[in-house]
Design a protein around this motif. Sequence first.
Motif, mmCIF file in Angstrom:
data_model
loop_
_atom_site.group_PDB
_atom_site.id
_atom_site.type_symbol
_atom_site.label_atom_id
_atom_site.label_comp_id
_atom_site.label_asym_id
_atom_site.label_seq_id
_atom_site.Cartn_x
_atom_site.Cartn_y
_atom_site.Cartn_z
ATOM 1 N N GLY A 116 0.784 -1.227 0.000
ATOM 2 C CA GLY A 116 0.000 0.000 0.000
ATOM 3 C C GLY A 116 0.812 1.271 0.000
ATOM 4 O O GLY A 116 0.239 2.358 0.144
ATOM 5 N N CYS A 117 2.141 1.167 -0.205
ATOM 6 C CA CYS A 117 2.957 2.390 -0.160
ATOM 7 C C CYS A 117 3.167 2.996 -1.539
ATOM 8 O O CYS A 117 3.947 3.949 -1.680
ATOM 9 N N GLY A 118 2.532 2.480 -2.561
ATOM 10 C CA GLY A 118 2.572 3.138 -3.869
ATOM 11 C C GLY A 118 3.577 2.584 -4.859
ATOM 12 O O GLY A 118 3.775 3.169 -5.923
ATOM 13 N N LYS A 119 4.192 1.434 -4.561
ATOM 14 C CA LYS A 119 5.190 0.881 -5.482
ATOM 15 C C LYS A 119 4.563 0.533 -6.837
ATOM 16 O O LYS A 119 5.097 0.897 -7.889
ATOM 17 N N SER A 120 3.450 -0.188 -6.802
ATOM 18 C CA SER A 120 2.797 -0.567 -8.056
ATOM 19 C C SER A 120 2.193 0.646 -8.754
ATOM 20 O O SER A 120 2.144 0.697 -9.992
ATOM 21 N N THR A 121 1.744 1.623 -7.974
ATOM 22 C CA THR A 121 1.254 2.868 -8.573
ATOM 23 C C THR A 121 2.371 3.552 -9.349
ATOM 24 O O THR A 121 2.172 4.030 -10.471
ATOM 25 N N PHE A 122 3.558 3.585 -8.756
ATOM 26 C CA PHE A 122 4.701 4.177 -9.461
ATOM 27 C C PHE A 122 5.000 3.405 -10.742
ATOM 28 O O PHE A 122 5.272 3.994 -11.793
ATOM 29 N N ARG A 168 2.896 1.763 -12.573
ATOM 30 C CA ARG A 168 1.879 2.093 -13.576
ATOM 31 C C ARG A 168 2.150 3.443 -14.221
ATOM 32 O O ARG A 168 1.883 3.633 -15.404
ATOM 33 N N MET A 169 2.687 4.377 -13.460
ATOM 34 C CA MET A 169 3.065 5.665 -14.055
ATOM 35 C C MET A 169 4.236 5.479 -15.015
ATOM 36 O O MET A 169 4.287 6.103 -16.077
ATOM 37 N N GLY A 216 2.877 4.150 -18.187
ATOM 38 C CA GLY A 216 2.035 5.081 -18.923
ATOM 39 C C GLY A 216 0.562 4.822 -18.732
ATOM 40 O O GLY A 216 -0.278 5.481 -19.347
ATOM 41 N N ASP A 217 0.206 3.859 -17.864
ATOM 42 C CA ASP A 217 -1.201 3.597 -17.558
ATOM 43 C C ASP A 217 -1.815 4.740 -16.770
ATOM 44 O O ASP A 217 -3.026 4.964 -16.831
ATOM 45 N N GLU A 218 -0.976 5.425 -15.975
ATOM 46 C CA GLU A 218 -1.434 6.561 -15.189
ATOM 47 C C GLU A 218 -0.413 7.683 -15.314
ATOM 48 O O GLU A 218 0.762 7.432 -15.631
ATOM 49 N N ALA A 219 -0.873 8.909 -15.047
ATOM 50 C CA ALA A 219 0.008 10.067 -15.127
ATOM 51 C C ALA A 219 0.237 10.634 -13.733
ATOM 52 O O ALA A 219 -0.645 10.552 -12.864
ATOM 53 N N PRO A 220 1.407 11.219 -13.468
ATOM 54 C CA PRO A 220 1.624 11.875 -12.187
ATOM 55 C C PRO A 220 0.627 13.022 -11.974
ATOM 56 O O PRO A 220 0.241 13.704 -12.928
ATOM 57 N N SER A 221 0.227 13.219 -10.734
ATOM 58 C CA SER A 221 -0.620 14.374 -10.414
ATOM 59 C C SER A 221 0.193 15.657 -10.444
ATOM 60 O O SER A 221 -0.301 16.720 -10.834
#
Length: 257
Positions: free
Chosen positions: A39-45, A47-48, A51-56
């Motif tokens: 839950g600390c954002g490793k997989s979120t990073f 995905r960025m 290119g599946d997600e963009a940085p805020s």
Amino acid sequence: MTRVTVENVWKVYGDQTVLENIHFETEPGSFIALVGPSGCGKSTFLRMMLGDEAPSKGRILIDGVALEDEPSPDRGVVFQRYSVFPHLTALQNVMLGLEFAQSPVMGRLFGRKRREARTASLEMLKSVGLAHAVNKYPSELSGGMQQRLAIAQALIKKPKILLLDEPFGALDPGIRNEVHEIMLRLWREEGMTIFMVTHDLSEAFKLGTRVIAFDRVRNRPEEQKAYGATITFDLKVDGKSAPPQPPVDATLAAAAQ
């Protein structure tokens, strides 16, 4: 070889901050292991990076150029769950990436192009130890073999960056060590930059040239949504370095002078 620059990246979903102020730069051809609690954002990073997600906020640069907003062939990915097509043989699974790249409408190649794609796919299967299984379906392969097939799928289009999301976590220890050695050999041969998410610190230090940890440093209840995980330590692994860059052709070097 590819250099990645991450400049003050934040990721926010609604009122929930997942990542804050992620900032680092990689050497070309690095093998970056990303560790930290669930839950600390490793997989979120990751995905960025894909290119599946963009940085805020902030940005990610590849060799000085801003990352594209969608997945592209220069970034391959391997997930923990075997991302292979069950109705295709091992050879067909690997060839599919080349077929869609060269024939996006029909998804089929013919004649010389098909022969070239088949030869390249057979060589890739050989490189991951699956030369004996080219005509087998995924259901006929062990877990370790399916993961090697997923690696072959990801590498067939020669990506500059390979993203690994806990790809070895479901493997038995003996099979995991075998796939580790294959992964290290392919990394050295291909000269890729690799980002690998793992919960296993021993795996991180075995494979990585650098280990980066994400974690939350503010954990009081009133801070849970306003603040996200950030980099808590960033270590180079002693005695490990990126593969040497290929020699510069003498003719090109003279022309550049």
